[in-house]
Design an enzyme around this catalytic site. Structure first.
Site, PDB file in Angstrom:
ATOM      1  CG  HIS A 140      -1.631  -1.237   1.492  1.00 11.49           C
ATOM      2  ND1 HIS A 140      -2.604  -1.714   0.645  1.00 11.49           N
ATOM      3  CD2 HIS A 140      -1.525  -2.145   2.489  1.00 11.49           C
ATOM      4  CE1 HIS A 140      -3.076  -2.859   1.118  1.00 11.49           C
ATOM      5  NE2 HIS A 140      -2.434  -3.143   2.229  1.00 11.49           N
ATOM      6  CD  GLU A 172      -2.673  -3.513   6.004  1.00 11.46           C
ATOM      7  OE1 GLU A 172      -3.899  -3.630   5.891  1.00 11.46           O
ATOM      8  OE2 GLU A 172      -1.863  -3.938   5.143  1.00 11.46           O
ATOM      9  CG  HIS A 231       1.286  -6.874   3.464  1.00 12.14           C
ATOM     10  ND1 HIS A 231       1.465  -5.565   3.068  1.00 12.14           N
ATOM     11  CD2 HIS A 231      -0.047  -7.109   3.340  1.00 12.14           C
ATOM     12  CE1 HIS A 231       0.304  -5.031   2.740  1.00 12.14           C
ATOM     13  NE2 HIS A 231      -0.646  -5.955   2.889  1.00 12.14           N
ATOM     14  NE  ARG A 255      -5.530  -8.335  -5.831  1.00 15.71           N
ATOM     15  CZ  ARG A 255      -6.495  -7.736  -6.511  1.00 15.71           C
ATOM     16  NH1 ARG A 255      -6.270  -7.315  -7.740  1.00 15.71           N
ATOM     17  NH2 ARG A 255      -7.683  -7.566  -5.981  1.00 15.71           N
TER      18      ARG A 255
END
Length: 256
Positions: free
Chosen positions: A53, A68, A126, A146
């Site tokens: 991200h 996050e 991740h 992605r």
């Protein structure tokens, strides 16, 4: 409830997946009073894509930064999370590994056990493994790039992913456990606590403004509004929440 190819049709109580649907995410839409943070449950039966991200600083128009964290609430014995790389890697090495699928071997995979907390700064590459139930707290953003998706027919975003990815190992300072105390995250975008029973005075002092309360066990109320496991309660401040029937509760607010 959000269907995902990697989701589950046998959700843990109190959730029940609709017939024929594989539910991977359960979102609690941010209320207007607290639009900055989003809380989700995640349930996995397969690996999620390798992704990354952007930060607020390197997001392009139409994108939004996303930091996050994951709190593991249930895990199969061999459940793992991939966070960061085993060693420093250059952008061209990440690109080549994403194209040929060897990026899984470049990533560092961590055993995941109930009570583990992992904070992911923006730019951390991740992937979530199978056999996990997580609570995810994040900036309210759906911007995801992605790098690799195991051959699934979904769009990849290599150019943008490579532009924001950090080719480095994951810092140990971003890992915690519920055994370390009630404060799981006190970061630049949100505060995240796990409490048992009623909060201590320091928690009340830290949550004087709008908050979200997620009961994992027991019940909460704020005025006439009640919430139990599987639900999320909004309150204007911690001191208006009745914790007399609380057992284990997660508290989230935006950073001050």
């Amino acid at each position: 409830m959000v269907e995902k190819v990697w989701g589950r049709d046998d959700l843990p109580a109190p959730f029940v997946a609709p017939q024929g649907q594989r539910i991977g995410e359960i979102w609690f839409e941010p209320p207007p009073e607290l639009p900055q943070v989003l809380i989700k449950y995640l349930f996995t039966s397969e690996k999620l894509s390798v992704q990354v991200h952007p930060s607020d600083a390197n997001a392009l128009p139409g994108e939004a930064g996303k930091e996050e964290c994951w709190l593991v609430i249930d895990a199969a014995p061999d459940a793992r999370l991939a966070i960061g790389f085993r060693h420093a890697v250059e952008r061209e090495d990440i690109a080549a590994a994403a194209r040929d699928g060897s990026i899984e071997q470049l990533l560092q995979w961590y055993p995941a056990r109930p009570g583990d907390l992992f904070y992911l700064p923006a730019g951390t590459v991740h992937a979530i493994g199978e056999g996990l139930a997580l609570v995810e707290v994040q900036q309210a953003s759906d911007t995801t790039f992605r790098l690799y998706d195991y051959g699934r027919p979904r769009e990849l975003h290599l150019d943008r992913a490579l532009a924001v990815a950090r080719g480095e190992p994951y810092a140990a300072a971003h890992r915690r456990s519920i055994a370390d105390g009630p404060v799981l995250v006190d970061g630049p975008f949100f505060r995240f606590d796990r409490i048992e029973g009623a909060p201590e005075p320091a928690t009340f002092a830290a949550f004087t403004g709008p908050l979200l309360a997620l009961p994992l066990a027991g019940k909460l109320s704020a005025g006439d509004v009640r919430a139990g496991p599987g639900e999320c309660l909004y309150a204007p401040a911690c001191d208006v929440v009745d914790f007399s029937h609380a057992e284990v509760t997660l508290l989230v607010r935006a950073a001050i």
